[in-house]
Design a protein around this motif. Structure first.
Motif, short mmCIF file in Angstrom:
data_model
loop_
_atom_site.label_atom_id
_atom_site.label_comp_id
_atom_site.label_asym_id
_atom_site.label_seq_id
_atom_site.Cartn_x
_atom_site.Cartn_y
_atom_site.Cartn_z
N TYR A 78 -6.52 15.22 -6.27
CA TYR A 78 -5.31 14.88 -5.68
C TYR A 78 -4.53 13.91 -6.44
O TYR A 78 -3.52 14.41 -6.47
CB TYR A 78 -5.74 15.05 -4.56
N ARG A 110 0.87 -1.20 0.08
CA ARG A 110 -0.10 -0.12 0.08
C ARG A 110 0.85 1.74 0.20
O ARG A 110 0.71 2.39 -0.17
CB ARG A 110 -0.97 0.10 1.49
N VAL A 111 2.19 1.11 -0.31
CA VAL A 111 3.00 1.88 0.33
C VAL A 111 2.85 2.61 -0.59
O VAL A 111 3.71 2.86 -1.93
CB VAL A 111 4.26 1.74 0.18
N HIS A 112 2.99 4.30 -1.14
CA HIS A 112 2.81 5.25 -2.17
C HIS A 112 4.93 5.79 -2.62
O HIS A 112 4.81 6.39 -1.81
CB HIS A 112 2.17 6.47 -1.82
N THR A 113 5.40 5.21 -3.91
CA THR A 113 6.64 4.88 -3.39
C THR A 113 7.12 6.62 -4.74
O THR A 113 7.78 6.81 -4.07
CB THR A 113 7.03 3.78 -3.96
N ASP A 114 6.32 7.01 -4.84
CA ASP A 114 7.07 8.37 -5.77
C ASP A 114 5.74 9.43 -6.13
O ASP A 114 5.28 9.24 -6.21
CB ASP A 114 7.40 7.84 -7.14
N LEU A 115 6.33 10.42 -6.09
CA LEU A 115 5.63 11.54 -7.16
C LEU A 115 6.02 12.23 -8.20
O LEU A 115 6.86 11.98 -9.11
CB LEU A 115 6.07 13.16 -5.99
N ASP A 167 0.50 9.92 3.77
CA ASP A 167 -0.08 10.78 3.22
C ASP A 167 -1.28 11.15 3.76
O ASP A 167 -1.99 9.66 3.02
CB ASP A 167 0.29 10.66 1.37
N LEU A 194 -3.66 10.42 1.05
CA LEU A 194 -4.38 8.95 0.56
C LEU A 194 -4.72 8.36 1.83
O LEU A 194 -5.43 7.40 1.06
CB LEU A 194 -3.08 8.53 -0.28
N SER A 195 -4.27 8.80 3.22
CA SER A 195 -4.46 7.43 4.02
C SER A 195 -3.63 6.66 3.45
O SER A 195 -3.82 4.65 3.83
CB SER A 195 -5.68 7.08 4.02
N ARG A 196 -2.51 6.62 3.11
CA ARG A 196 -1.22 5.47 2.61
C ARG A 196 -0.04 6.07 3.28
O ARG A 196 0.36 7.32 3.06
CB ARG A 196 -1.43 5.95 0.86
N PRO A 197 0.33 4.75 3.56
CA PRO A 197 1.80 4.80 4.18
C PRO A 197 2.77 6.02 2.48
O PRO A 197 2.70 5.50 1.88
CB PRO A 197 3.25 4.42 4.12
N THR A 198 4.02 6.74 2.74
CA THR A 198 4.04 7.54 1.60
C THR A 198 5.95 7.07 2.10
O THR A 198 6.54 7.46 2.63
CB THR A 198 4.21 8.75 0.62
N GLU A 199 6.74 6.61 1.31
CA GLU A 199 8.29 6.69 1.03
C GLU A 199 8.58 7.07 -0.06
O GLU A 199 8.73 6.57 -1.70
CB GLU A 199 8.65 5.30 1.20
N VAL A 200 9.25 8.10 -0.10
CA VAL A 200 9.65 9.18 -1.48
C VAL A 200 11.14 9.37 -1.32
O VAL A 200 11.17 10.36 -0.58
CB VAL A 200 8.76 10.38 -1.94
N PRO A 201 11.67 9.23 -2.48
CA PRO A 201 13.22 10.17 -2.59
C PRO A 201 13.22 11.25 -3.18
O PRO A 201 12.22 11.67 -3.75
CB PRO A 201 13.72 9.11 -3.72
N ILE A 222 -0.38 14.27 -7.16
CA ILE A 222 1.18 13.36 -6.96
C ILE A 222 1.40 12.77 -8.30
O ILE A 222 2.28 12.17 -7.68
CB ILE A 222 0.72 13.32 -5.72
N ILE A 277 2.18 18.77 0.44
CA ILE A 277 1.24 16.85 1.01
C ILE A 277 1.37 17.10 2.39
O ILE A 277 2.14 17.70 3.33
CB ILE A 277 2.38 15.74 0.15
N TYR A 334 -10.30 13.75 -4.93
CA TYR A 334 -9.96 12.69 -5.08
C TYR A 334 -8.80 12.61 -5.90
O TYR A 334 -7.89 12.37 -6.03
CB TYR A 334 -10.06 11.68 -3.75
#
Lengths: 248, 345
Positions: free
Chosen positions: A88, A35-40, B253, B256-263, A92, B231, A85
């Motif tokens: 949004y 579920r992790v969002h990893t990029d923008l 976030d 989003l109600s989500r974990p985020t790991e952004v470089p 992102i 954000i 939503y």
């Protein structure tokens, strides 16, 4: 007929799998999607901003006034239609998530209450439609069973210019990756044959002059596909190179 | 007439000294550093929010009024080590590295200011360990010199994140207040960078955006005109990825109600404001009460925000709480007027 939904019961056989030194080989059938969002990514928002109807998207600060008054969301009760939503996800650049709404996004009835109420002057209705257009021209929604049926139908029709129900069923089963038991197939086939709704084998219809018609139709379809691709790629590349300091 | 002692040479102190001089009163301006201008000068502030006027221009105006003014006696690298009542006013000991001198003053204005929060105390952000995690006061200097480069390898960053409320609104470090400046300054920095380098993407992680009053305009413009992205969510930790080449901000976030790991290539911490070292020393020296946050407290804040409650002792600027430069300048003027009235007769 038994319900066979392959996506729910896919079994993955791991002959030799080791995690942290522990042997976990065997049949795996439960996979959790991370579920992790990893990029923008600015690709979508840049494209939307480059369109005349979409340039107010960057004003949005996610207050939710639009969704609160939305006919579809609040009055009609279609919870998944949430313009805030959609904006949004576009901002992102979360395309994978946004694409789930590629169909829903067109349920907007353009009442324009959101535009009237937005405290930041976002033309929500236009922006949402622009996001919908982006999704449409860049590949549409993820393929649903209905989409696969459409594909089977088109393929079938292009073959002889007229429908062959048995062939259609076979193609669709192949696309879905499922197999209906022979007993059920026979029963269905007989029922349709007796009621005059199955035209296959010796009973198949033919279309006169199809050999000449078919290349024309194929060419039209190809041209449409090319135009669709050009539409999404050209403005997107323009947007990337454009000045981000441009005031809408 | 004995001079009025102004303690602190930042915007509030400069403004007080300048105003006293214009009233015809002698001012004794004491500063512990070897320059005038306070924190804005120390950290080479670039443009000041919200009007994006260069800090030099704003400070320069104040400095011109003070420097070379025959009514203002400036003492740099000087601290006040002792205070006792003398008649209506005070007798103060001024200490430099070599000398100790006693002076009689008619009144005192404390403009001892604030210090930036030491971001190393927020250990989970890795400030001090990861070279590409900067404090926003350091970025301010980089913007001032227009050299936006990653400290680790000198490369131009492609994507910068700002983290707001570092050392503010945080019980873990004991600072429960809002610094009032962090949002505006961070957004201003993002705007400056996007103006000069549109190829750099700017993201701001926030809980609330508090660009209060008319400063809201800056926030709106940053989104609309400069494409700064916001954000919602407080970053929980910063780690290294890609073999120690890139920072990763981990958080939630909350939209989003989500974990985020952004470089990110660079992460900027908007460190809060704390009562300055000078302010803490002044509180001890004058036996002044401090509030739960450690800032000096005016006797009656809403009626006269510059009166300390001790006759002849006045307060101005960020010594009484986080403050913008225009507010500090205004308070300096108010304190100067009150001190002048007191010391005059």
């Amino acid at each position: 007929m038994p319900i066979v939904e392959p996506s729910l019961v896919t079994v993955k056989r791991e002959e030799k799998l080791e995690l942290d030194g522990i042997d976990v080989s065997g049949d795996w059938n439960t996979f959790l999607e991370p579920r992790v969002h990893t990029d923008l990514d600015l690709k979508i928002v840049d494209w939307v901003r480059s369109q005349p109807q979409g340039e107010t998207i960057s004003r949005c600060w996610q207050c939710g006034t639009c969704t609160a008054g939305c006919c579809m969301h609040t009055d009609y009760g279609l919870e998944e239609f949430n313009p805030r939503y959609f904006i949004y996800l576009a901002q992102i650049g979360y395309e994978e998530e946004l694409r789930k709404y590629a169909q829903t996004i067109w349920r907007c009835v353009s009442c324009n209450k959101c535009v009237e109420r937005c405290p930041k002057g976002v033309k929500v209705e236009e922006v949402v439609h622009t996001i919908g257009t982006y999704l449409e021209v860049s590949g549409g929604a993820p393929e649903s069973p209905a989409d696969r049926f459409d594909r089977a139908y088109t393929e079938n029709l292009l073959a002889r210019g007229v429908l062959d129900e048995a062939a259609l069923f076979r193609t669709y089963e192949r696309l879905e990756g499922r197999k209906t038991p022979a007993r059920d197939l026979l029963r269905l086939g007989f029922t349709m044959l007796l009621s005059g709704r199955l035209h296959t084998g010796p009973f198949a219809h033919r279309t006169r002059g199809w050999r000449r018609m078919r290349p024309v139709l194929t060419k039209i379809l190809e041209e449409e596909e090319r135009a669709r691709r050009a539409r999404v790629e050209a403005p997107a590349s323009r947007a990337r190179g454009g000045s981000p300091g441009r005031a809408p | 007439m004995n001079p009025v002692l102004v303690l602190g040479g930042g915007p509030a102190g400069l403004s007080a000294a300048a105003e006293l001089a214009s009233l015809g009163a002698p001012a004794l301006l004491v500063e512990k550093e070897n320059y005038l201008g306070g924190n804005p000068k120390r950290w080479h502030y670039s443009l000041l929010a919200p009007d994006l006027k260069p800090a030099e221009e704003v400070l320069g105006e104040l400095l011109r009024k003070v420097e070379g003014n025959p009514r203002v006696e400036t003492r740099l690298e000087t601290t006040v080590t002792q205070v006792e009542p003398a008649g209506k006013g005070f007798r103060v000991s001024l200490r430099t590295r070599e000398t100790l001198e006693t002076r009689e003053v008619g009144a005192c204005i404390l403009a001892t200011g604030f210090d930036h929060f030491d971001s190393r105390r927020k250990y989970e952000y890795g400030y001090g360990r990861y070279p590409d995690v900067l404090d926003f006061k350091e970025l301010e200097g980089m913007i001032h010199d227009d050299r936006i480069l990653r400290p680790s390898d000198g490369a131009v960053p492609k994507r910068i994140a700002w983290i707001l409320c570092v050392g503010s609104r945080d019980l873990q470090v004991g600072n429960t207040w809002c610094c009032r400046m962090g949002c505006a300054v961070s957004i201003k920095q993002a705007v400056e960078i996007r103006q000069k380098h549109p190829e750099i993407d700017a993201y701001v992680y926030y809980m609330d955006i508090r660009t209060y009053g008319l400063w809201e305009d800056l926030y709106w413009k940053s989104m609309q005109q400069y494409g700064v992205k916001f954000i919602r969510g407080r970053i929980g930790q910063i780690t290294m990825a890609e073999g120690g080449k890139r920072l990763v901000a981990t958080g939630e976030d909350t939209i989003l109600s989500r974990p985020t790991e952004v470089p990110f290539d660079m992460i900027v911490l908007a460190s809060g404001m704390e009562p300055g070292h000078g302010t803490q020393e002044a509180a001890k020296l004058f036996h002044l009460p401090v509030g739960p946050e450690g800032f000096l407290t005016p006797k009656v804040a809403d009626i006269n925000p510059v009166d300390s409650g001790i006759p002849g002792l006045y307060l101005a600027g960020a010594a009484t709480g986080p403050k913008a430069i225009p507010d500090s300048v205004t308070e300096g003027m108010g304190a100067a007027l009150r001190a002048f009235q007191y010391a005059r007769d």
